[in-house]
Write an enzyme that holds these catalytic residues in place. Structure first.
Site, mmCIF file in Angstrom:
data_model
loop_
_atom_site.group_PDB
_atom_site.id
_atom_site.type_symbol
_atom_site.label_atom_id
_atom_site.label_comp_id
_atom_site.label_asym_id
_atom_site.label_seq_id
_atom_site.Cartn_x
_atom_site.Cartn_y
_atom_site.Cartn_z
ATOM 1 N N GLU A 126 61.043 55.879 -38.693
ATOM 2 C CA GLU A 126 62.430 56.367 -38.117
ATOM 3 C C GLU A 126 62.282 57.741 -37.586
ATOM 4 O O GLU A 126 63.055 57.864 -36.587
ATOM 5 C CB GLU A 126 63.335 56.261 -39.415
ATOM 6 C CG GLU A 126 63.930 55.035 -39.641
ATOM 7 C CD GLU A 126 64.715 54.261 -38.630
ATOM 8 O OE1 GLU A 126 65.082 54.776 -37.732
ATOM 9 O OE2 GLU A 126 64.957 52.977 -38.880
ATOM 10 N N SER A 386 85.273 43.306 -98.601
ATOM 11 C CA SER A 386 84.659 43.994 -99.855
ATOM 12 C C SER A 386 83.788 45.150 -99.303
ATOM 13 O O SER A 386 83.033 45.852 -100.032
ATOM 14 C CB SER A 386 83.792 43.149 -100.621
ATOM 15 O OG SER A 386 84.582 42.180 -101.224
#
Length: 731
Positions: A126, A386
């Site tokens: 690019e 419990s």
């Protein structure tokens, strides 16, 4: 006539000089211009031209400045907006939220988050001179102009990465000289304001990749299912090619066009010497298939909660570990499928040392409507069964009226209209306190709670950061020992992690950026009592096919088989598991030991860590068999069963008085703190903060070593199990 005229002129010297000078200024004797006249005229022309040029420059600069001003400021704030990202403790993406317009755009740090080979290909393809130009590359512009003239159409636009970024920040459809000029001006502005790495990061976050994907991270995750930190050559070339024409090269729609563009990038890379021909050939052999993967959604409940708490933050860091989170989410999903279509599972895992939550599974499947997947069951108030029993025993150990090896009766008992029974409707007779807790017997737990006090238990748990949920206008009662209160899974995990930490609790933390960085530790139990609880739970029989003495854990089942629990810890982690229906409907046969405990042990196995040993016994811990215990500790007797000879008075501590304050200096001077009692049956044992300090002598007193400054609990227990306790402050 002329002679007269000349004589008249000569008689007027002023007129004569003026006339002579005027003629000589115009012509020489031979009628030509004087020699210095050309120089003066040239200088005048140069000065005029310079003035005109300066005016043109000023006008041009003014016009350019006016043009730049007309463009307005760079929209950097808008360009920097990204999807809200929730990451784990290592920075790994857990979940991202699409932007308001539906786009996926993730922040990028090119140096740490992107494969260097991709960056090399991008720059080579690019903008070869990206690191040297100032936003506009004259060579690229010249090449584009030459190609336009020679080919008759646009071959390349000559845009640098900075110019492309300018176009992405201010998107426009037209392709014109004015648009190109605008990009060039904006590119120069960007180079003034940002560094090269910042420009590259912003470009990599905004580059289009088709559909609603923007930026290399969103594209890599959506197309390859991974971050762009490590890419293959084929993947890198594909990601370089896509932004050129993102819609016509979308992998989920046009894979053939995407592959052709990728191959062109590879060919260019070979020409430029960036990659070898052999590597490029291997990359071209990789097919481009039609695909788009979903964005990651790990820890969705945690992410939702974090975004609700932390407003307007683009990045939220949690304490979770993505690896453990992923493993436990898979575990919850698989086990829920095996248990039934309406069952959900919640799991919370915590680092004992820091109190940081490392995994938070709110449901079996976030997207399963039948299981109410979006309801976070780790924060739902449910009956704990419990699971609160260990804290009853812990307070009993702390008060010094029982020891893990003390004997206790498991037999029918009634407290007014309340008659607790064991889960299997049987009674074990006389058992050790250790066995009573390991077998989760109900009657011994209620007898100890009656002695400890339900209100005191609720108060101590609140002191440790956990508020129990009681029915409206109801005070804590004995039923809370068997699940008659409401509690959250996160609360239970926090409490059990306090046992692993020898009695000190750290409030759980899930948002790493939380301002509450330095959290105050909360008191749950004394060190010795906490160690005793952990030591007892370590011996609890594990589920089938699980190793013994690896994890200290407790299970629980709520009334009506609505909730199954299992919470356990080793030296490293505390993990809690809840199993049940989110709507609270009963599930026949849903038992903590059968449904939740196997998930707990599997969760520990999937953390990827070896089991860590529990802490060693604190100094002063009494480790002995029942026969070696002091007489009052050998058997527990409920308060109603205490038998006294004749008219023996009730045991009472005469000195020090409850709530009194004692000067530490005076005690240090005498070297001892006297404890005096009245009543009770000899022999009697003195306990200081749960530790034996010797026996009361025949004069019903005992000198004990003065404890350090702070609150001290003194307990005296007599031969029949009666006990008296005072709390004093040494200051």
């Amino acid at each position: 006539m002329s002679a007269d005229l000349n004589s008249q002129l000569s008689s007027c010297p002023g007129l004569s000089r003026a006339s002579t000078n005027s003629v000589s200024a115009e012509k020489d004797v031979d009628g030509r211009d004087k020699p210095g006249h050309d120089v003066r005229r040239g200088r005048s022309l140069i000065q005029t031209a310079a003035i005109v040029a300066a005016i043109l420059v000023v006008v041009s600069i003014g016009g350019l400045a006016a043009y730049i001003a007309s463009l307005g400021p760079l929209p950097l704030d808008e360009a920097r907006k990204t999807s809200v990202s929730v990451v784990d403790r290592h920075g790994k993406l857990l979940r991202a939220y699409a932007m308001a317009d539906g786009r996926w755009r993730l922040p990028v740090d090119a140096q740490t988050q992107v494969d260097p080979r991709y960056l090399a290909q991008l720059i080579a393809y690019e903008d070869k001179r990206f690191w040297s130009h100032q936003g506009v590359d004259p060579w690229a512009i010249g090449r584009a102009a030459l190609q336009l003239v020679t080919h008759g159409h646009i071959v390349s636009g000559g845009s640098t990465i900075t110019m492309q970024l300018a176009r992405l920040m201010e998107p426009r459809r037209e392709r014109s000289l004015h648009a190109k000029l605008r990009q060039m001006v904006r590119a120069i502005e960007l180079e003034w304001k940002l560094s090269k790495p910042q420009i590259l990061d912003l470009y990599l976050a905004l580059a289009p990749y088709g559909g609603n994907l923007e930026g290399i991270r969103a594209a890599s995750i959506a197309y390859f299912g991974k971050e762009p930190k490590r890419l293959t050559l084929a993947e890198s070339a594909l990601l370089v090619a896509l932004p050129q024409s993102p819609e016509t090269r979308r992998l989920d729609r046009h894979p053939a066009a995407a592959q052709a563009a990728r191959d062109r990038v590879l060919a260019r890379m070979v020409e430029d010497g960036v990659v070898s021909a052999e590597d490029a050939a291997q990359a071209r052999a990789v097919p481009v298939i039609r695909q788009r993967k979903p964005m990651p959604i790990l820890a969705p409940h945690s992410a939702d909660q974090a975004t609700a708490i932390v407003k307007d933050a683009p990045l939220i860091r949690l304490t979770l570990d993505a690896g453990i989170q992923r493993a436990l989410e898979a575990l919850a999903r698989d086990r829920a499928v095996a248990l039934g279509p309406d069952i959900s599972i919640g799991i919370v895992a915590v680092d004992n040392e820091t109190g940081d939550v490392v995994a938070h599974v709110g449901s079996a499947d976030y997207f399963d409507e039948r299981r109410a997947g979006q309801v976070d069951m780790t924060r739902a108030v449910r009956s704990p069964g419990s699971t609160l029993k260990p804290f009853i025993y812990g307070l009993a150990f702390e008060d010094g009226f029982v020891h893990p090896e003390s004997l206790i009766d498991d037999r029918p008992v009634r407290y007014g209209a309340y008659a607790p029974e064991n889960f299997d409707m049987t009674f074990q007779g006389t058992v050790s306190v250790r066995k009573a807790l390991q077998l989760s017997l109900n009657v011994p737990a209620i007898e100890l709670l009656d002695r400890v006090g339900a209100s005191r238990l609720a108060s101590r748990l609140k002191q440790a950061g956990v508020g129990l949920v009681l029915p409206k206008d109801e005070a804590p009662g004995l039923a809370m020992g068997l699940g008659g209160v409401g509690v959250r899974l996160t609360d239970l995990v926090q409490l059990f992690s306090g046992v692993a930490r020898l009695g000190s609790v750290l409030p759980l933390r899930e948002i790493a950026s939380d301002s509450n960085g330095e959290r105050e530790t909360l008191r749950l139990l004394d060190k010795v009592a906490a160690w005793q609880v952990g030591n007892v739970l370590l011996g609890t029989p594990p589920p089938e096919n699980a190793a013994r003495n690896q994890i200290a854990f407790k299970t629980g089942t709520s009334y009506g088989y609505r909730d199954a629990w299992s919470v356990g810890f080793d030296g490293k982690f505390t993990i809690g598991v809840w199993v049940g229906r989110p709507d609270g409907a009963p599930v026949p046969g849903l038992i903590g030991r059968v449904a939740a405990a196997p998930v707990l042990f599997d969760a520990f196995a999937r953390t990827g860590h070896l089991r860590a040993a529990l802490p060693k016994p604190p100094r002063g811990t009494l480790t002995a068999g029942n026969a070696q215990l002091p007489l009052p500790l050998r058997r527990f007797r409920p308060a109603g069963d205490l038998v006294r000879a004749g008219n023996e008075q009730a045991l009472k501590i005469q000195f020090p008085l409850n709530g009194s304050r004692i000067d530490a200096l005076s005690q240090a001077a005498t070297g001892a703190l006297p404890v005096k009692v009245s009543g009770g049956v000899l022999p009697m044992t003195v306990m200081v903060n749960g530790l034996s300090a010797g026996e009361i002598d025949g004069r019903r007193q005992r000198l004990i070593a003065p404890p350090g400054p702070g609150f001290v609990r003194l307990t005296v227990m007599d031969a029949v199990g009666a006990a008296a306790t005072v709390v004093v402050r040494i200051q």
